[in-house]
Scaffold this active site. Structure first.
Site, PDB file in Angstrom:
ATOM      1  N   GLU A  22      40.637  51.480  40.626  1.00 49.50           N
ATOM      2  CA  GLU A  22      39.282  51.743  41.114  1.00 49.50           C
ATOM      3  C   GLU A  22      38.849  53.104  40.578  1.00 49.50           C
ATOM      4  O   GLU A  22      39.521  54.118  40.805  1.00 49.50           O
ATOM      5  CB  GLU A  22      39.224  51.733  42.651  1.00 49.50           C
ATOM      6  CG  GLU A  22      39.404  50.333  43.228  1.00 49.50           C
ATOM      7  CD  GLU A  22      39.147  50.251  44.732  1.00 49.50           C
ATOM      8  OE1 GLU A  22      39.230  51.296  45.414  1.00 49.50           O
ATOM      9  OE2 GLU A  22      38.867  49.139  45.207  1.00 49.50           O
ATOM     10  N   ASP A  64      42.097  54.911  42.366  1.00 48.23           N
ATOM     11  CA  ASP A  64      42.656  54.356  43.605  1.00 48.23           C
ATOM     12  C   ASP A  64      43.295  53.001  43.276  1.00 48.23           C
ATOM     13  O   ASP A  64      42.673  51.947  43.442  1.00 48.23           O
ATOM     14  CB  ASP A  64      41.527  54.214  44.651  1.00 48.23           C
ATOM     15  CG  ASP A  64      42.012  53.584  45.942  1.00 48.23           C
ATOM     16  OD1 ASP A  64      43.217  53.672  46.235  1.00 48.23           O
ATOM     17  OD2 ASP A  64      41.168  53.007  46.660  1.00 48.23           O
ATOM     18  N   GLN A  72      46.089  43.412  49.688  1.00 50.47           N
ATOM     19  CA  GLN A  72      44.908  43.843  50.454  1.00 50.47           C
ATOM     20  C   GLN A  72      44.266  42.670  51.198  1.00 50.47           C
ATOM     21  O   GLN A  72      43.895  42.774  52.364  1.00 50.47           O
ATOM     22  CB  GLN A  72      43.901  44.471  49.479  1.00 50.47           C
ATOM     23  CG  GLN A  72      42.671  45.074  50.139  1.00 50.47           C
ATOM     24  CD  GLN A  72      41.733  45.725  49.101  1.00 50.47           C
ATOM     25  OE1 GLN A  72      42.053  45.782  47.904  1.00 50.47           O
ATOM     26  NE2 GLN A  72      40.612  46.220  49.561  1.00 50.47           N
ATOM     27  N   LYS A 125      47.085  50.080  49.135  1.00 50.73           N
ATOM     28  CA  LYS A 125      46.545  51.258  48.464  1.00 50.73           C
ATOM     29  C   LYS A 125      47.382  52.515  48.699  1.00 50.73           C
ATOM     30  O   LYS A 125      47.047  53.564  48.169  1.00 50.73           O
ATOM     31  CB  LYS A 125      45.113  51.515  48.940  1.00 50.73           C
ATOM     32  CG  LYS A 125      44.107  50.497  48.398  1.00 50.73           C
ATOM     33  CD  LYS A 125      42.776  50.583  49.110  1.00 50.73           C
ATOM     34  CE  LYS A 125      41.771  49.600  48.556  1.00 50.73           C
ATOM     35  NZ  LYS A 125      41.163  50.020  47.279  1.00 50.73           N
ATOM     36  N   THR A 177      47.979  56.983  44.137  1.00 52.89           N
ATOM     37  CA  THR A 177      46.596  57.308  43.770  1.00 52.89           C
ATOM     38  C   THR A 177      46.691  58.394  42.706  1.00 52.89           C
ATOM     39  O   THR A 177      47.404  59.381  42.900  1.00 52.89           O
ATOM     40  CB  THR A 177      45.816  57.849  44.989  1.00 52.89           C
ATOM     41  OG1 THR A 177      45.878  56.889  46.051  1.00 52.89           O
ATOM     42  CG2 THR A 177      44.354  58.120  44.644  1.00 52.89           C
ATOM     43  N   GLU A 229      35.725  43.359  40.091  1.00 52.16           N
ATOM     44  CA  GLU A 229      34.309  43.085  39.818  1.00 52.16           C
ATOM     45  C   GLU A 229      34.076  42.676  38.370  1.00 52.16           C
ATOM     46  O   GLU A 229      33.317  41.747  38.099  1.00 52.16           O
ATOM     47  CB  GLU A 229      33.472  44.341  40.103  1.00 52.16           C
ATOM     48  CG  GLU A 229      33.342  44.703  41.556  1.00 52.16           C
ATOM     49  CD  GLU A 229      32.664  46.056  41.709  1.00 52.16           C
ATOM     50  OE1 GLU A 229      31.435  46.119  41.618  1.00 52.16           O
ATOM     51  OE2 GLU A 229      33.386  47.065  41.887  1.00 52.16           O
TER      52      GLU A 229
HETATM   53 CA    CA Z   1      38.896  52.945  46.868  1.00 52.36          CA
END
Ligand code: CA
Length: 452
Positions: free
Chosen positions: A215, A249, A256, A269, A273, A390
């Site tokens: 992300e 991220d 998830q 998550k 990171t 996405e």
């Molecule tokens: Ca995030």
């Protein structure tokens, strides 16, 4: 607060005696001067550094040379510390003073610059003989969800008729993330194992995540914090932010999906990171402030604590953001990375100031060095979507790469590199450096079955 904070440090005609800082395409010209924590190859002790061209100003050595005589003892102590927390705790005003002193030290045409140049071999480090660290002891990390494009895209995959939940336009949505597993750019990340399901109702089994994603986010480090029980007025929010970085991220989408209800993301998550190591200060970003996104008239009016005229006119940051992918096959073929997306941080629905103010509105105390991340930065166009979920639309629209490979999620050996920069006529272009990390294969061990 805010009259313009532009000063001589933003002068595009100023040149440095560090020649590489004058190159038009450098990310770290004299106008940037981001702070970081680095380690020399020859010693363990971390030091405060300031990026300049392809070099790093070693603040400990610079203090020892007597070149920081113009700053207060507390500032000098912060510059010789092992992390940026002490400098962040001093607040924006002291950070600005340091910036001005360093600007004079690195300028080609000042007496201070001549003095520093005479000891250049002692105070400048070469970037190929140092390692970069996470720049602060991050006590708490909070991740928001501030792109309405991202929230709408992801929401529509799961709730096509009602993608945005009713609270979205009333407040910045966030969750408390995990600080202990934040790593600096360059560290590889291991594919996690976790509970996943073939059908929404289960049963579940422990498997390596098969839906690994990145992300693209922007992070903000808290400067001086607030006392527990106190709140932060949006009009003062800038004074509580030290500077920005890039954040990846990493997310295990299959983990998830099974775990996120009712309390939000957890193991999907918390395993890693990545952050870019240089913190670009709010002062360096001053020329690139932009208005907050205009809320459509049908959206609910902002509640008073999230409304401020200055935030409306300059609460945003114009930062171009890109994500690049280099697969193992590309490396073997000697091919460079391929760009997956390009977007802009100015497209966010909520400003960083609103996120900070909302965070503290309960009386939650924020502390120097805390990290606040924006959530995935996605714009309205397909090419500006900030994660694979996405871009490949939940696996339905695979991405074809120049090698002929396809991706719906990340494969082992994939290296993700995020870049960000700011440009505006009349000012030097400044960059954030890289936030890069390679995804490594999952361990064969089953969690809980460790041999030691
Ligand atoms: Ca995030």
């Amino acid at each position: 607060m805010t009259q313009s904070l532009l000063d001589e440090t933003h002068d595009p005609s100023a040149t440095s005696w560090v020649e590489s800082a004058n190159a038009p395409d450098t990310e770290f010209p004299l106008a940037n001067l981001p702070f970081g924590i680095f380690r020399h190859d020859f010693e363990e002790r971390p030091r405060v550094g300031i990026a300049i061209g392809d070099r790093v100003l070693d603040c400990l050595a610079t203090v020892h040379e007597g070149l920081f005589s113009a700053v207060d003892p507390a500032v000098k102590a912060a510059l010789t510390s092992w992390s940026l927390n002490a400098l962040m705790a001093l607040g924006r005003e002291d950070a600005r003073k340091v910036r001005r002193v360093v600007h004079r030290l690195l300028r080609a045409d000042t007496a201070e610059g001549k003095g520093a140049r005479a000891v250049a071999a002692d105070v400048l480090a070469s970037t190929d003989s140092i390692g970069m660290r996470v720049p602060a002891e991050i006590g708490d990390y909070t991740d928001f969800y501030a792109s309405v494009h991202h929230a709408t895209n992801v929401g529509s995959m799961f709730r096509p008729d009602d993608p945005l939940l009713p609270n979205y336009k009333w407040m910045p949505i966030g969750y408390h993330g995990r600080a202990s597993s934040i790593v600096a750019s360059g560290a590889s990340v291991r594919r996690p194992r976790g509970q996943t399901v073939a059908r929404p109702e289960g049963p579940s089994a422990v498997t390596p995540s098969a839906r690994m994603d990145y992300e693209l986010e922007v992070g903000a480090y808290v400067a001086c914090g607030n006392r527990q029980g106190d709140t932060i007025a949006l009009a003062q929010a800038d004074d509580y932010l030290f500077g920005l970085c890039l954040v990846n991220d990493w997310s295990a989408r299959d983990v998830q999906q099974w775990e996120y209800q009712p309390l939000g993301p957890f193991l999907a998550k918390n395993f890693a990171t990545s952050v870019s190591p240089w913190v670009v200060t709010l002062d360096a970003l001053e020329p690139f402030r932009v208005p907050a996104t205009v809320r459509p008239s049908e959206d609910p009016a902002l509640l008073p604590y999230l409304e401020d005229a200055t935030d409306r006119t300059r609460g945003g940051f114009g930062i171009t953001l890109e994500v690049w992918l280099r697969t193992a096959a590309m490396r073997i073929a000697g091919a460079g990375a391929e760009r997956l997306s390009r977007g802009d941080f100015s497209s966010m629905y909520w400003t960083l100031g609103q996120m900070l103010t909302h965070h503290a509105s309960s009386g939650c105390n924020l502390r120097p060095g805390d990290l606040i991340a924006s959530g995935t930065v996605s714009g309205p166009e397909r090419g500006s979507r900030g994660c694979l979920l996405e871009l490949a639309w939940r696996g339905q629209e695979p991405i074809t790469l120049s090698t002929g490979e396809t991706r719906v999620f990340l494969q082992d050996g994939d290296e993700i590199t995020m870049r960000g920069w700011c440009e505006r006529d009349g000012f030097r272009r400044i960059g954030f450096g890289e936030c890069a990390g390679e995804l490594r294969p999952a361990l064969a061990d089953v969690p809980g079955a460790s041999s030691n």
